[in-house]
Design a protein around this motif. Structure first.
Motif, mmCIF file in Angstrom:
data_model
loop_
_atom_site.group_PDB
_atom_site.id
_atom_site.type_symbol
_atom_site.label_atom_id
_atom_site.label_comp_id
_atom_site.label_asym_id
_atom_site.label_seq_id
_atom_site.Cartn_x
_atom_site.Cartn_y
_atom_site.Cartn_z
ATOM 1 N N GLU A 460 0.813 -1.216 0.000
ATOM 2 C CA GLU A 460 0.000 0.000 0.000
ATOM 3 C C GLU A 460 0.848 1.268 0.000
ATOM 4 N N GLU A 461 1.914 1.257 0.767
ATOM 5 C CA GLU A 461 2.760 2.448 0.843
ATOM 6 C C GLU A 461 3.458 2.709 -0.497
ATOM 7 N N ARG A 464 0.955 4.014 -2.961
ATOM 8 C CA ARG A 464 0.554 5.402 -2.690
ATOM 9 C C ARG A 464 1.617 6.393 -3.147
ATOM 10 N N THR A 465 2.875 6.034 -2.906
ATOM 11 C CA THR A 465 3.957 6.982 -3.224
ATOM 12 C C THR A 465 4.505 6.804 -4.633
ATOM 13 N N SER A 467 6.707 4.347 -5.570
ATOM 14 C CA SER A 467 8.144 4.146 -5.358
ATOM 15 C C SER A 467 8.785 3.481 -6.567
ATOM 16 N N ASP A 507 -4.012 8.986 -4.444
ATOM 17 C CA ASP A 507 -3.085 9.859 -3.721
ATOM 18 C C ASP A 507 -2.321 10.787 -4.653
#
Length: 976
Positions: A460-461, A464-465, A467, A507
């Motif tokens: 999830e992180e 969202r970013t 990466s 996001d």
């Protein structure tokens, strides 16, 4: 030719004789088998004297059957003759060289069967008598010995076949004896055969190598993995002019040596001793021996798993693996012989051995990713079949789905292990698809499939970013016009991939315009393929649910982009073909998405009203047009008009999902008025064509929605609705009807009392008949669709009665036009409360009785609302449900749901005591507990617990009382 030979020929040539003669011939042959001693001599004589192949086969088959099935009956004096004769046929006096293979195989099977029974205790030297003859023997004897070893392996020694305990014991005995006595001589024989005949008799050498391959698994590995045999085998493999049959046989032997079970350190030493590097050095040879390459690599990998990176003799097994991997990848790309499942299994294990991939391993991972991409590509031959799917296309899609399962699991493993490598690989694929004018449908579809699976592995992180390269990849995905998107398969996976990365867009709202464009232009909802367009509508609806607040600023643009689609929806005449092909994605999801957006609080009420009018008006106009036409010309359930009406009603239903009662009745009443007008049009359909069930189902679903958003303003419509829905009395129709009524009760409570009084007599009269005691047959074959529908109707009925009781509507039961059904309903409730198989439904019925007792009974008998109800509760419910039903051994206290029911039964007794007083307790004790032979002291304690205010203590005591009575009756008393 004597009579026996003639009979044998008739048996083996069924078409050449009259059936009667053939039956006589079979009987004659069977008679010849009666005397075993005579049979043995007869067969051995005919094998030497007769020249007829059928006679030879009959004799060998008879001997084989005698050994296998009648060995204990063979006279002991005949056994030495049999052994000697069979050995002679297999060695010094063999069958003629021209004998067909099946005769030689049958002789080998017969000899193998005798060896299994007698070697080594009764017959210690069969191999020692054959082996000395072989160096000078002719090729037919060498061939016969190979067939004997193969037959022995097939019928006894091999572990590749299921064996009984006795067979396994025999195999162990024979193997142990052979190891001690003759295995080195047999191995020497193999070496001699390969050395002498490799250039002159290919078949003989291949047979010898085949037997060696089979026996390597249980003989001493040093006998074959040595300086003599290994160079000989690799000479056959490496020689440019080697015959393929011999090369394949030699590869089989080397693989057997490689796969021999041993300590991993010994295995590494063995692997290092083999000159496999000479194979790896020749790409042309690598393609010819793919199983050797993959088998060697698999064994090295297994050693790596067991030993890790520890040094063995100053060298790691990882080095051996890295030496083999380039050839493995070459085989994967170029060879079609190796089974895909074996390759994927090897690669999966290889990937799991990595922790942090080195630079070289990253390169190998790139090779694996490319292999996966190639393997998941569809065959271009099926391109048209997959675009407009026919039977062939659907079968190909199903087969590819199965083929891809393990490949995509492997891909996901690499994604988690090396996300940078995978993302870079996907980036290259996307760039290649965009930059190449020759990018094929299959390649682009595979690219999006892998990109989609990449999204599944991103946490999830990271999502969202954005990466790593994710942000760039998503930007390419959303902003680029990829080739081949006109093809159904490519468009579908493209849209699924866009949806997969919606959380990134959530996001990063700057990408919203790209997402909307993808869904709304020719890539999505405006795609020419109906399947794609419908799927796009469904996915767009999901995107709206996820991001509706962020989509509101783009609402005008969205609605403009959908206007022509909505127009097409309301102007099309539907037919069964385009309705069926869409499945559950029927096009209405677009209206649901529109409704969800319009219903957002960020949209002003004036705009909401205008938007709703813009979409409702054409739907209602179309509905009225079709309705008028249908009234004039009639309507059949299978007609296109019915499908059109269904689609319109589903669209109305979907559109309404964006609105709640507060918005439609308080904030923007105009919306409620418009939906009420739409409801009136829909109810006209129900009134005009009440018997078309597909329409009834859609209309009922729409009414449920209108109850939610119109609130009390729907009341004027309810009499028409309920009257029309009550016209059908089939169990399934009654279930749908009661579900709607239950919704009305839950939402409006006592406000629907007058409506319930009107419909209750019709409901009760039908259900009492439908749900009679004999409505539910039991036993095998009774779990039919009809019975299941009745069970569902019963459940919904008791839910209906429970809702009435708990929403202060028990007075409906007592209305003048309803009271006549009370007694029958009470009997149904009592039966269910006492004995229904569904324990939770029994609990529901007990709760209904408790509520009715509270509503209808008072502490004073004369003030009861329902004459006779008090007596019914005391004489029937109290004893039958609260005592006898729990005394039954089927009432299982260890079951959690049964304990819940028991708690309600105990609570019901407390309610009866409070409302019915001494009338209840006197009857319950005298007619219940005393009839069940309850001890006097327990009865007294029960009365004391009942008077107290501790319901928990009463429940615990009553359970002990019931268990005590069960033990006392010893399970023999049948209550009631």
């Amino acid at each position: 030719m004597d009579d026996l030979e003639k009979a044998i020929l008739l048996v083996y040539e069924p078409g050449a004789a009259d059936p009667t003669f053939r039956a006589q011939a079979m009987a004659f042959c069977d008679h010849a088998k009666a005397d075993l001693s005579a049979l043995l001599r007869l067969c051995l004589d005919r094998l030497h004297r007769s020249s007829l192949v059928p006679v030879h086969f009959w004799c060998l088959q008879a001997l084989h059957d005698a050994v296998r099935l009648r060995y204990s009956s063979i006279p002991p004096a005949d056994l030495p003759i049999l052994r000697s004769a069979l050995l002679s046929l297999a060695s010094d006096r063999p069958l003629p060289a021209a004998s067909p293979p099946f005769l030689r195989n049958k002789l080998a099977q017969t000899l193998a069967a005798l060896i299994r029974l007698e070697y080594p205790s009764l017959w210690p030297d069969p191999f020692l008598r054959i082996l000395p003859c072989l160096p000078s023997a002719d090729p037919s004897s060498i061939d016969m010995f190979a067939r004997l070893l193969i037959a022995l392996d097939d019928d006894l020694l091999s572990l590749d076949y299921p064996r009984s305990f006795a067979e396994a014991a025999d195999a162990t005995r024979v193997k142990d004896a052979m190891r001690q006595q003759c295995v080195p001589q047999i191995v020497r024989h193999w070496f001699d055969v390969v050395s002498l005949y490799h250039s002159s008799d290919t078949f003989l050498v291949a047979a010898a190598l085949d037997t060696m391959r089979r026996y390597v698994t249980w003989i001493d590995i040093a006998l074959v993995a040595n300086d003599a045999f290994v160079p000989l085998l690799f000479e056959l493999i490496l020689a440019p002019d080697s015959i393929e049959q011999l090369r394949a046989a030699a590869v089989g032997c080397v693989l057997a040596i490689l796969q021999k079970r041993m300590d991993p350190r010994q295995k590494v030493a063995l692997l290092r001793s083999l000159p496999v590097s000479l194979v790896f050095a020749d790409p042309n040879l690598v393609i010819k021996v793919p199983y050797l390459v993959t088998g060697y690599a698999a064994e090295v990998l297994e050693c790596c798993k067991k030993l890790g990176l520890t040094d063995i003799d100053s060298s790691s097994p990882v080095e051996l693996l890295e030496e083999a991997l380039p050839s493995v990848f070459y085989v994967m790309q170029e060879s079609e012989e190796v089974e895909l499942g074996n390759v994927v299994e090897f690669l999966s294990v290889y990937v799991t051995t990595m922790r942090t991939p080195s630079q070289k391993q990253a390169v190998y991972l790139g090779h694996i990713l490319e292999f996966i991409r190639v393997q998941i590509c569809y065959d271009p031959a099926y391109r048209n079949n997959l675009d407009i799917p026919d039977k062939i296309g659907r079968e190909e899609e199903d087969q590819m789905g199965e083929r891809r399962k393990d490949l995509l699991v492997l891909f996901c493993s690499i994604c988690r292990l090396a996300p940078d490598v995978t993302q870079h690989f996907i980036q290259n694929l996307l760039i290649r698809a965009l930059s190449s004018s020759e990018a094929s449908v299959e390649e682009v579809e595979a690219t999006f499939t892998l990109f989609h699976r990449l999204g599944e592995t991103v946490n999830e992180e990271a999502m969202r970013t954005g990466s790593g390269l994710l942000r760039e990849l998503v930007q390419i995905l959303l902003s680029s016009q990829f080739p081949c998107l006109s093809h159904r398969m490519v468009a579908l996976i493209y849209l699924e991939t866009v949806m997969r990365f919606m959380k990134f867009v959530q996001d990063n709202p700057q990408y919203i315009p790209y997402v909307l464009a993808a869904f709304l232009d020719q890539r999505g909802i405006h795609h020419p393929n109906l399947n794609v367009s419908r799927r796009a509508g469904y996915l767009f609806m999901r995107a709206v649910k996820l991001m509706k607040s962020k989509f509101v600023p783009y609402l005008d643009m969205i609605l403009r982009g959908l206007q022509d689609t909505i127009t097409q929806f309301t102007t099309s005449d539907w037919c069964s073909k385009n309705f069926e092909c869409s499945g559950s994605e029927d096009g209405s999801q677009i209206f649901e998405a529109i409704g969800l957006l319009i219903g957002m609080e960020d949209v002003s009420p004036e705009k909401q009203s205008d938007y709703v009018a813009a979409f409702l008006r054409p739907l209602c106009q179309k509905l009225n047009e079709v309705l008028l036409d249908s009234k004039a010309q009639g309507l059949e359930e299978s007609s296109g008009k019915v499908l059109t009406l269904q689609q319109i009603i589903m669209a109305l239903n979907a559109l309404s999902k964006g609105f709640n009662a507060r918005l439609a009745t308080s904030i923007c009443p105009a919306i409620g008025i418009m939906f009420k007008q739409a409801l009136s049009g829909v109810l006209e359909i129900l009134t005009a064509f009440p018997n078309i069930k597909t329409l009834r189902n859609k209309i009922t679903s729409f009414i449920h929605r209108m109850v939610d958003i119109l609130g009390g303003s729907i009341f004027p419509c309810l009499p028409v609705v309920l009257k029309q829905l009550l016209m059908e009395s089939e169990p399934k129709d009654m279930v749908d009807f009661l579900v709607l009524v239950n919704q009305l009760i839950s939402k409006f409570s006592t406000s629907v009392e007058s409506i319930l009084e009107e419909i209750f007599p019709a409901v009760a009269s039908r259900l009492i008949v439908i749900l009679s005691k004999d409505a539910f047959p039991s036993g095998p074959g009774c779990n039919t669709e009809e019975v299941r529908e009745l069970q569902e109707l019963q459940r919904i009925l008791y839910t209906f009665l429970h809702l009435m009781a708990n929403h202060n509507l028990s007075s409906v039961f007592l209305a003048p036009n309803c009271r006549g059904y009370l007694d029958a309903l009470m009997q149904l409730l009592l039966l269910a409360a006492c004995s229904h198989k569904d324990v939770l439904l029994r609990k529901l019925c007990v709760q209904i009785f408790m509520k009715l007792i509270k509503d209808w009974c008072t502490n004073c008998n004369v003030d009861d609302k329902v004459p006779g109800f008090r007596s019914f509760i005391i004489e029937k419910f109290a004893t039958d449900c609260c005592l006898y039903s729990v005394l039954d051994k089927s009432f299982e206290f260890h079951d959690a749901n049964t304990l819940l029911l028991f708690g309600e039964i105990v609570l019901a007794q407390k309610v009866m005591y409070e409302k019915l007083g001494s009338d209840f307790i006197i009857h319950f004790v005298s007619k219940g507990l005393q009839a069940a032979h309850c001890p006097h002291e327990l009865t007294e304690q029960y009365y004391q617990k009942l008077q107290a205010n501790d319901i928990k203590a009463l429940k615990s005591f009553y359970q002990l009382l019931v268990e005590n009575l069960r033990q006392q009756q010893n399970g023999s008393l049948v209550f009631r």
